[in-house]
Design a protein around this motif. Sequence first.
Motif, PDB file in Angstrom:
ATOM      1  N   GLY A  33       5.367  33.130  46.676  1.00 39.92           N
ATOM      2  CA  GLY A  33       4.010  32.373  46.157  1.00 39.92           C
ATOM      3  C   GLY A  33       3.176  33.198  44.969  1.00 39.92           C
ATOM      4  N   ARG A  34       4.145  33.518  44.068  1.00 33.92           N
ATOM      5  CA  ARG A  34       3.783  34.182  42.886  1.00 33.92           C
ATOM      6  C   ARG A  34       3.691  33.429  41.719  1.00 33.92           C
ATOM      7  NH1 ARG A  34       6.193  40.398  43.770  1.00 33.92           N
ATOM      8  NH2 ARG A  34       7.876  39.098  44.585  1.00 33.92           N
ATOM      9  N   THR A  35       2.958  33.674  40.398  1.00 37.30           N
ATOM     10  CA  THR A  35       3.111  32.956  39.315  1.00 37.30           C
ATOM     11  C   THR A  35       3.347  34.025  38.428  1.00 37.30           C
ATOM     12  OG1 THR A  35       0.828  33.329  39.025  1.00 37.30           O
ATOM     13  CG2 THR A  35       1.504  30.952  39.806  1.00 37.30           C
ATOM     14  N   LEU A  36       3.961  33.547  37.118  1.00 37.14           N
ATOM     15  CA  LEU A  36       4.323  34.257  35.989  1.00 37.14           C
ATOM     16  C   LEU A  36       3.979  34.012  34.649  1.00 37.14           C
ATOM     17  CD1 LEU A  36       6.686  36.481  35.077  1.00 37.14           C
ATOM     18  CD2 LEU A  36       8.159  34.377  34.827  1.00 37.14           C
ATOM     19  N   ALA A  37       3.531  34.883  33.852  1.00 41.09           N
ATOM     20  CA  ALA A  37       3.226  34.637  32.297  1.00 41.09           C
ATOM     21  C   ALA A  37       4.021  35.521  31.515  1.00 41.09           C
ATOM     22  CB  ALA A  37       1.527  34.813  32.119  1.00 41.09           C
ATOM     23  N   ALA A  38       4.446  35.060  30.186  1.00 40.77           N
ATOM     24  CA  ALA A  38       5.035  36.024  29.300  1.00 40.77           C
ATOM     25  C   ALA A  38       4.746  36.117  28.051  1.00 40.77           C
ATOM     26  CB  ALA A  38       6.573  35.108  29.397  1.00 40.77           C
ATOM     27  N   ALA A  39       4.766  37.322  27.610  1.00 38.14           N
ATOM     28  CA  ALA A  39       4.544  37.720  25.975  1.00 38.14           C
ATOM     29  C   ALA A  39       5.763  37.739  25.355  1.00 38.14           C
ATOM     30  CB  ALA A  39       3.759  38.881  25.979  1.00 38.14           C
TER      31      ALA A  39
ATOM     32  N   ALA B  18       4.893  47.168  25.066  1.00 40.04           N
ATOM     33  CA  ALA B  18       5.553  46.056  25.601  1.00 40.04           C
ATOM     34  C   ALA B  18       4.968  46.134  27.260  1.00 40.04           C
ATOM     35  CB  ALA B  18       7.069  46.285  26.101  1.00 40.04           C
ATOM     36  N   ALA B  19       4.672  47.375  27.774  1.00 39.06           N
ATOM     37  CA  ALA B  19       3.647  47.238  29.052  1.00 39.06           C
ATOM     38  C   ALA B  19       2.501  46.734  28.830  1.00 39.06           C
ATOM     39  CB  ALA B  19       3.587  49.011  29.349  1.00 39.06           C
ATOM     40  N   GLU B  20       1.711  47.120  27.490  1.00 36.84           N
ATOM     41  CA  GLU B  20       0.321  46.559  27.240  1.00 36.84           C
ATOM     42  C   GLU B  20       0.377  44.754  27.084  1.00 36.84           C
ATOM     43  OE1 GLU B  20      -2.274  47.131  23.620  1.00 36.84           O
ATOM     44  OE2 GLU B  20      -2.428  48.915  24.931  1.00 36.84           O
ATOM     45  N   ALA B  21       1.523  44.702  26.169  1.00 36.22           N
ATOM     46  CA  ALA B  21       1.554  43.090  26.120  1.00 36.22           C
ATOM     47  C   ALA B  21       1.855  42.328  27.591  1.00 36.22           C
ATOM     48  CB  ALA B  21       2.752  42.816  25.365  1.00 36.22           C
ATOM     49  N   ALA B  22       2.424  42.920  28.492  1.00 33.18           N
ATOM     50  CA  ALA B  22       2.735  42.414  29.666  1.00 33.18           C
ATOM     51  C   ALA B  22       1.332  42.109  30.406  1.00 33.18           C
ATOM     52  CB  ALA B  22       3.907  43.001  30.485  1.00 33.18           C
ATOM     53  N   LEU B  23       0.710  43.349  30.513  1.00 27.07           N
ATOM     54  CA  LEU B  23      -0.612  43.401  31.171  1.00 27.07           C
ATOM     55  C   LEU B  23      -1.469  42.351  30.435  1.00 27.07           C
ATOM     56  CD1 LEU B  23      -0.911  47.200  31.671  1.00 27.07           C
ATOM     57  CD2 LEU B  23      -0.891  45.645  33.396  1.00 27.07           C
ATOM     58  N   ARG B  24      -1.527  42.306  29.320  1.00 28.54           N
ATOM     59  CA  ARG B  24      -2.532  41.289  28.529  1.00 28.54           C
ATOM     60  C   ARG B  24      -2.297  39.992  29.077  1.00 28.54           C
ATOM     61  NH1 ARG B  24      -4.210  43.042  22.349  1.00 28.54           N
ATOM     62  NH2 ARG B  24      -4.907  45.306  22.999  1.00 28.54           N
ATOM     63  N   VAL B  25      -1.044  39.538  28.923  1.00 27.45           N
ATOM     64  CA  VAL B  25      -0.636  38.085  29.009  1.00 27.45           C
ATOM     65  C   VAL B  25      -1.038  37.836  30.458  1.00 27.45           C
ATOM     66  CG1 VAL B  25       1.581  38.454  29.618  1.00 27.45           C
ATOM     67  CG2 VAL B  25       0.791  36.218  28.647  1.00 27.45           C
ATOM     68  N   ARG B  26      -0.779  38.761  31.508  1.00 23.94           N
ATOM     69  CA  ARG B  26      -1.005  38.411  32.813  1.00 23.94           C
ATOM     70  C   ARG B  26      -2.439  38.245  33.337  1.00 23.94           C
ATOM     71  NH1 ARG B  26      -2.740  42.137  37.022  1.00 23.94           N
ATOM     72  NH2 ARG B  26      -2.215  41.296  39.149  1.00 23.94           N
ATOM     73  N   ALA B  27      -3.252  39.066  32.570  1.00 25.42           N
ATOM     74  CA  ALA B  27      -4.641  38.896  32.774  1.00 25.42           C
ATOM     75  C   ALA B  27      -5.200  37.769  32.095  1.00 25.42           C
ATOM     76  CB  ALA B  27      -5.274  40.201  32.146  1.00 25.42           C
ATOM     77  N   ALA B  28      -4.534  37.599  30.926  1.00 24.20           N
ATOM     78  CA  ALA B  28      -5.275  36.468  30.114  1.00 24.20           C
ATOM     79  C   ALA B  28      -4.872  34.930  30.987  1.00 24.20           C
ATOM     80  CB  ALA B  28      -4.715  36.532  28.866  1.00 24.20           C
ATOM     81  N   LEU B  29      -4.065  34.759  31.605  1.00 24.21           N
ATOM     82  CA  LEU B  29      -3.400  33.345  32.102  1.00 24.21           C
ATOM     83  C   LEU B  29      -3.683  33.555  33.805  1.00 24.21           C
ATOM     84  CD1 LEU B  29      -0.337  32.773  29.977  1.00 24.21           C
ATOM     85  CD2 LEU B  29      -2.609  31.940  29.833  1.00 24.21           C
ATOM     86  N   GLY B  30      -3.977  34.729  34.333  1.00 18.81           N
ATOM     87  CA  GLY B  30      -4.327  34.633  35.667  1.00 18.81           C
ATOM     88  C   GLY B  30      -3.049  34.711  36.547  1.00 18.81           C
TER      89      GLY B  30
ATOM     90  N   SER C 251       0.454  36.261  38.773  1.00 16.69           N
ATOM     91  CA  SER C 251       0.552  37.276  39.577  1.00 16.69           C
ATOM     92  C   SER C 251       1.496  38.319  38.621  1.00 16.69           C
ATOM     93  CB  SER C 251       1.322  36.683  40.627  1.00 16.69           C
ATOM     94  OG  SER C 251       0.886  35.909  41.295  1.00 16.69           O
ATOM     95  N   LEU C 252       2.401  38.029  37.794  1.00 13.45           N
ATOM     96  CA  LEU C 252       3.225  38.960  36.989  1.00 13.45           C
ATOM     97  C   LEU C 252       3.240  38.610  35.625  1.00 13.45           C
ATOM     98  CD1 LEU C 252       6.042  38.611  39.352  1.00 13.45           C
ATOM     99  CD2 LEU C 252       4.923  40.760  39.078  1.00 13.45           C
ATOM    100  N   GLY C 253       3.299  39.504  34.767  1.00 13.81           N
ATOM    101  CA  GLY C 253       3.290  39.360  33.388  1.00 13.81           C
ATOM    102  C   GLY C 253       4.548  40.069  33.149  1.00 13.81           C
ATOM    103  N   ILE C 254       5.481  39.328  31.926  1.00 11.46           N
ATOM    104  CA  ILE C 254       6.552  39.993  31.469  1.00 11.46           C
ATOM    105  C   ILE C 254       6.441  40.025  29.904  1.00 11.46           C
ATOM    106  CG2 ILE C 254       8.175  39.476  33.335  1.00 11.46           C
ATOM    107  CD1 ILE C 254       9.152  37.144  31.750  1.00 11.46           C
ATOM    108  N   ALA C 255       6.993  40.909  29.197  1.00 13.34           N
ATOM    109  CA  ALA C 255       6.857  40.973  27.733  1.00 13.34           C
ATOM    110  C   ALA C 255       8.320  41.234  27.208  1.00 13.34           C
ATOM    111  CB  ALA C 255       5.830  41.949  27.171  1.00 13.34           C
ATOM    112  N   ALA C 256       8.612  40.567  26.048  1.00  5.53           N
ATOM    113  CA  ALA C 256       9.647  41.091  25.153  1.00  5.53           C
ATOM    114  C   ALA C 256       9.209  41.223  23.795  1.00  5.53           C
ATOM    115  CB  ALA C 256      11.006  40.307  25.258  1.00  5.53           C
ATOM    116  N   ILE C 257       9.321  42.506  23.263  1.00  5.14           N
ATOM    117  CA  ILE C 257       8.731  42.797  21.977  1.00  5.14           C
ATOM    118  C   ILE C 257       9.763  43.365  20.967  1.00  5.14           C
ATOM    119  CG2 ILE C 257       6.270  42.563  22.548  1.00  5.14           C
ATOM    120  CD1 ILE C 257       6.088  45.570  22.437  1.00  5.14           C
ATOM    121  N   GLY C 258       9.615  43.291  19.758  1.00  6.06           N
ATOM    122  CA  GLY C 258      10.596  43.969  18.725  1.00  6.06           C
ATOM    123  C   GLY C 258      10.106  45.253  18.474  1.00  6.06           C
ATOM    124  N   ARG C 259      10.907  46.005  17.555  1.00  7.89           N
ATOM    125  CA  ARG C 259      10.395  47.174  16.957  1.00  7.89           C
ATOM    126  C   ARG C 259       9.442  47.311  15.798  1.00  7.89           C
ATOM    127  NH1 ARG C 259      15.398  49.012  12.785  1.00  7.89           N
ATOM    128  NH2 ARG C 259      15.279  47.043  11.643  1.00  7.89           N
TER     129      ARG C 259
END
Length: 400
Positions: free
Chosen positions: A275-281, A325-337, A339-347
């Motif tokens: 029953g969880r949702t996902l957002a991605a950065a 990356a952790a900050e990006a995952a937290l931001r996208v999770r909060a922005a889209l409401g 349950s989980l946020g994931i992020a993949a960012i470059g150097r």
Amino acid sequence: MRCEVVAIGTELLLGQIVDTNSSWIGERLALIGIDSHFQVKVGDNPDRMEFCIRQALERSDAVICCGGLGPTQDDITREVIARVMGVALRRDPVVEQRIVDLFRARGRTMTENNRRQADIPLGGRPIAEMPGTAPGLVCPVGGKVIYAVPGVPYEMREMMEGTVLPDLLNRSGGAAVIRSRVLRTWGQSESGLAEILAGRIDALDGIGNPTLAFQASGADGLKVRITAKAADESAAAAILADEEALVRGLLGDVIFGVDEETMESVVLAALRESGRTLAAAEGFTGGLVAARLTRLDPEMEVFVGGTLGPRGGAEDSAATGEARAAEAALRVRAALGASLGIAAIGRETGEDVPPGTARMAVASGTGTATHSIALPGDRNQAREYAVIHLLSFLRRTLLA
């Protein structure tokens, strides 16, 4: 019983036509428990064709020749099979009339070279199914048999289903089935899998059934194929289930799916079940995660959306490395409401890490998990690998 496939046609060797017929025939042979250890392609040359057919007869009980039954000068399968049998060709008047009738029914004029399609090696017989002008052949050679079917797929399939497969099953003396199950893995090299499974593979070599094999699938991981032969479906299923349990015990959670399951289908199923949702950065993957997830979740019931950008939504942050990356995952999770946020960012520009380094993170209501990895290949290849790495990281986090 063993059956070999000889695909005939110079166009196959030149790559002008992809040989899908042999794979289809191999699949159907497996379904009725006929072993097929070799598949050969040969051009329209009589000596090479004869060599391949004779070689196939030496190591197999039956040979299926596919192609070369048309009316043109390079369609010489009939003649070559007659050479192998040591007999002459005879023109079958019934088959000849059927060819004439087919042309008449289609409102076309038949040329004389079409009549040679009715030439049958002495001792052979035409296949009853004849959807086109090329008749198939069943030609006994001692205690073995040569089948000839056209290269046109729909004609070949009708003859295979109607005559060749039932005849093979009858000659084999009993029904059997060959079934496979594919275990899909991520996170272990092919050599690593082989080392872990070496003892089991050695044991199975002595038993002979089932068997294990590896298949590399690029950015979608490595496959371990279990193949079992048994008297019926239930017996084959039991063998596969027992072997799967053994392999899972050896490999653990590097196995993420079975048969046609993908990393994204497994992740979406786990999220939906809980029953969880996902957002991605997607600063690194450029929208590829969203593309793969929305293909299976077009209504976006589980995957609710994402952001793009060089830093995955952490553009104004002073954080570095995995913390970004952790900050990006937290931001996208909060922005889209979600349950989980994931992020993949470059150097970062000037950052002293290998090219292709991706920072990954999973954020939930209880905290974040981060991971860094240097990915191979050019930018596009690295992005493809990053998608499944990120989804695999999420899967493992869900399992923890």
